[in-house]
Scaffold this active site. Structure first.
Site, PDB file in Angstrom:
ATOM      1  N   GLU A 190       0.836  -1.197   0.000  1.00  0.00           N
ATOM      2  CA  GLU A 190       0.000   0.000   0.000  1.00  0.00           C
ATOM      3  C   GLU A 190       0.873   1.250   0.000  1.00  0.00           C
ATOM      4  O   GLU A 190       1.985   1.222   0.540  1.00  0.00           O
ATOM      5  CB  GLU A 190      -0.864   0.033   1.268  1.00  0.00           C
ATOM      6  CG  GLU A 190      -2.284  -0.412   1.091  1.00  0.00           C
ATOM      7  CD  GLU A 190      -3.139   0.561   0.279  1.00  0.00           C
ATOM      8  OE1 GLU A 190      -2.602   1.351  -0.524  1.00  0.00           O
ATOM      9  OE2 GLU A 190      -4.358   0.505   0.438  1.00  0.00           O
ATOM     10  N   ASP A 191       0.370   2.331  -0.559  1.00  0.00           N
ATOM     11  CA  ASP A 191       1.089   3.597  -0.459  1.00  0.00           C
ATOM     12  C   ASP A 191       0.897   4.218   0.919  1.00  0.00           C
ATOM     13  O   ASP A 191       1.842   4.704   1.520  1.00  0.00           O
ATOM     14  CB  ASP A 191       0.670   4.578  -1.573  1.00  0.00           C
ATOM     15  CG  ASP A 191      -0.834   4.774  -1.642  1.00  0.00           C
ATOM     16  OD1 ASP A 191      -1.588   3.936  -1.098  1.00  0.00           O
ATOM     17  OD2 ASP A 191      -1.272   5.763  -2.245  1.00  0.00           O
ATOM     18  N   ASP A 211      -4.389   5.234   6.348  1.00  0.00           N
ATOM     19  CA  ASP A 211      -4.917   6.425   7.006  1.00  0.00           C
ATOM     20  C   ASP A 211      -5.982   5.967   8.012  1.00  0.00           C
ATOM     21  O   ASP A 211      -5.653   5.618   9.148  1.00  0.00           O
ATOM     22  CB  ASP A 211      -5.468   7.364   5.925  1.00  0.00           C
ATOM     23  CG  ASP A 211      -5.881   8.721   6.454  1.00  0.00           C
ATOM     24  OD1 ASP A 211      -5.986   8.877   7.678  1.00  0.00           O
ATOM     25  OD2 ASP A 211      -6.120   9.633   5.649  1.00  0.00           O
ATOM     26  N   PHE A 227      -2.463  16.527   4.032  1.00  0.00           N
ATOM     27  CA  PHE A 227      -2.847  16.017   2.717  1.00  0.00           C
ATOM     28  C   PHE A 227      -1.580  15.879   1.873  1.00  0.00           C
ATOM     29  O   PHE A 227      -0.934  16.874   1.545  1.00  0.00           O
ATOM     30  CB  PHE A 227      -3.855  16.981   2.080  1.00  0.00           C
ATOM     31  CG  PHE A 227      -4.315  16.542   0.722  1.00  0.00           C
ATOM     32  CD1 PHE A 227      -4.535  15.201   0.442  1.00  0.00           C
ATOM     33  CD2 PHE A 227      -4.543  17.477  -0.273  1.00  0.00           C
ATOM     34  CE1 PHE A 227      -4.961  14.795  -0.806  1.00  0.00           C
ATOM     35  CE2 PHE A 227      -4.968  17.081  -1.531  1.00  0.00           C
ATOM     36  CZ  PHE A 227      -5.179  15.735  -1.797  1.00  0.00           C
ATOM     37  N   ARG A 229       0.199  11.966  -9.108  1.00  0.00           N
ATOM     38  CA  ARG A 229       0.733  10.658  -8.719  1.00  0.00           C
ATOM     39  C   ARG A 229       2.169  10.484  -9.228  1.00  0.00           C
ATOM     40  O   ARG A 229       2.943   9.700  -8.682  1.00  0.00           O
ATOM     41  CB  ARG A 229      -0.124   9.530  -9.309  1.00  0.00           C
ATOM     42  CG  ARG A 229      -1.521   9.430  -8.746  1.00  0.00           C
ATOM     43  CD  ARG A 229      -2.157   8.130  -9.199  1.00  0.00           C
ATOM     44  NE  ARG A 229      -3.606   8.115  -9.062  1.00  0.00           N
ATOM     45  CZ  ARG A 229      -4.267   7.695  -7.980  1.00  0.00           C
ATOM     46  NH1 ARG A 229      -3.610   7.302  -6.921  1.00  0.00           N
ATOM     47  NH2 ARG A 229      -5.584   7.682  -7.951  1.00  0.00           N
TER      48      ARG A 229
HETATM   49  C1  PRP Z   1      -5.967   5.559  -0.786  1.00  0.00           C
HETATM   50  C2  PRP Z   1      -4.683   4.789  -0.559  1.00  0.00           C
HETATM   51  C3  PRP Z   1      -5.124   3.631   0.285  1.00  0.00           C
HETATM   52  C4  PRP Z   1      -6.283   4.191   1.075  1.00  0.00           C
HETATM   53  C5  PRP Z   1      -5.839   4.451   2.483  1.00  0.00           C
HETATM   54  O1  PRP Z   1      -6.705   4.969  -1.812  1.00  0.00           O
HETATM   55  O2  PRP Z   1      -4.110   4.373  -1.768  1.00  0.00           O
HETATM   56  O3  PRP Z   1      -5.560   2.543  -0.495  1.00  0.00           O
HETATM   57  O4  PRP Z   1      -6.668   5.407   0.440  1.00  0.00           O
HETATM   58  O5  PRP Z   1      -6.829   5.101   3.204  1.00  0.00           O
HETATM   59  P1  PRP Z   1      -7.630   4.468   4.423  1.00  0.00           P
HETATM   60  O6  PRP Z   1      -6.615   3.866   5.349  1.00  0.00           O
HETATM   61  O7  PRP Z   1      -8.310   5.675   5.023  1.00  0.00           O
HETATM   62  O8  PRP Z   1      -8.618   3.475   3.910  1.00  0.00           O
HETATM   63  P2  PRP Z   1      -7.885   5.715  -2.613  1.00  0.00           P
HETATM   64  O9  PRP Z   1      -9.212   5.159  -2.175  1.00  0.00           O
HETATM   65  O10 PRP Z   1      -7.710   7.204  -2.525  1.00  0.00           O
HETATM   66  O11 PRP Z   1      -7.633   5.221  -4.103  1.00  0.00           O
HETATM   67  P3  PRP Z   1      -6.285   5.334  -4.965  1.00  0.00           P
HETATM   68  O12 PRP Z   1      -5.344   4.270  -4.435  1.00  0.00           O
HETATM   69  O13 PRP Z   1      -6.757   5.036  -6.340  1.00  0.00           O
HETATM   70  O14 PRP Z   1      -5.711   6.721  -4.815  1.00  0.00           O
END
Ligand code: PRP
Length: 174
Positions: A97-98, A101, A150, A163
């Site tokens: 995962e990136d 949160d 953010f 990105r």
């Molecule tokens: C982002 C990120 C994680 C997730 C983390 O994805 O890549 O998958 O949010 O947040 P959380 O811990 O609050 O669930 P996003 O839904 O923005 O999609 P993306 O990966 O396409 O940017």
């Protein structure tokens, strides 16, 4: 007017930490093939750097989850947009995962993937934002603990843009 951003982690800092993480993961899985699962879209850049630093045998698959859409706050509802292409039964799986949160995305994923009987299931996140946590999730490998800002770049988006930045930056509130 363009948004004001401050570089928070430079490309060099990120690359150094990615190499350190890969060394630890390679040591932990020495002698065993590792099935890396990237969560799209945010993880694609981190994953491509991480797997190139791993010294164990690696296979890769991806799934797409979404809970933020173009929002900066989670909707709280995690959607499986596209699933894995291969079964994970009996495999050592590393979820990549990136950012973690609220934890809702990883909680959903852990619950989902653990029903598919992997041999082991571990999590690796480049960034961990503990202040945002709504559910606890066990993150086995963490790159950086980050404050509740953010962040964009290195896979993280601002309404799908940014990105491709090689660094991670904090966006100033408008
Ligand atoms: C982002 C990120 C994680 C997730 C983390 O994805 O890549 O998958 O949010 O947040 P959380 O811990 O609050 O669930 P996003 O839904 O923005 O999609 P993306 O990966 O396409 O940017």
């Amino acid at each position: 007017m363009p948004k004001k951003i401050n570089v928070f982690l430079s490309a060099e800092q990120i690359q150094k930490r990615v190499a350190e993480l890969a060394a630890v993961i390679s040591r932990d899985f020495a002698g065993h093939p590792l099935h890396c699962v990237g969560i799209l879209k945010g993880s694609f850049i981190f994953m491509s750097d991480l797997v190139r630093n791993l010294t164990v045998d690696v296979t890769c698959d991806f799934l797409t989850l979404s809970s933020y859409g173009t929002l900066t706050q989670t909707s709280g509802v995690v959607k499986l947009v596209t699933d894995l292409t291969t079964p994970i039964g009996g495999k050592d799986v590393l979820i990549i995962e990136d950012i973690v949160d609220s934890g809702l995305t990883l909680k959903y994923l852990l619950d989902n993937l653990s029903t598919r009987n992997p041999r082991s299931l571990k999590l690796c996140a480049l960034l961990d934002k503990p202040e945002g946590r709504r559910v606890q999730v066990p993150v086995d490998y963490t790159g950086f603990i980050v404050p509740n800002k953010f962040l964009i770049g290195y896979g993280l988006d601002d309404a799908e843009f940014s990105r491709n930045l090689p660094y991670i930056a904090a966006v100033d509130p408008e």
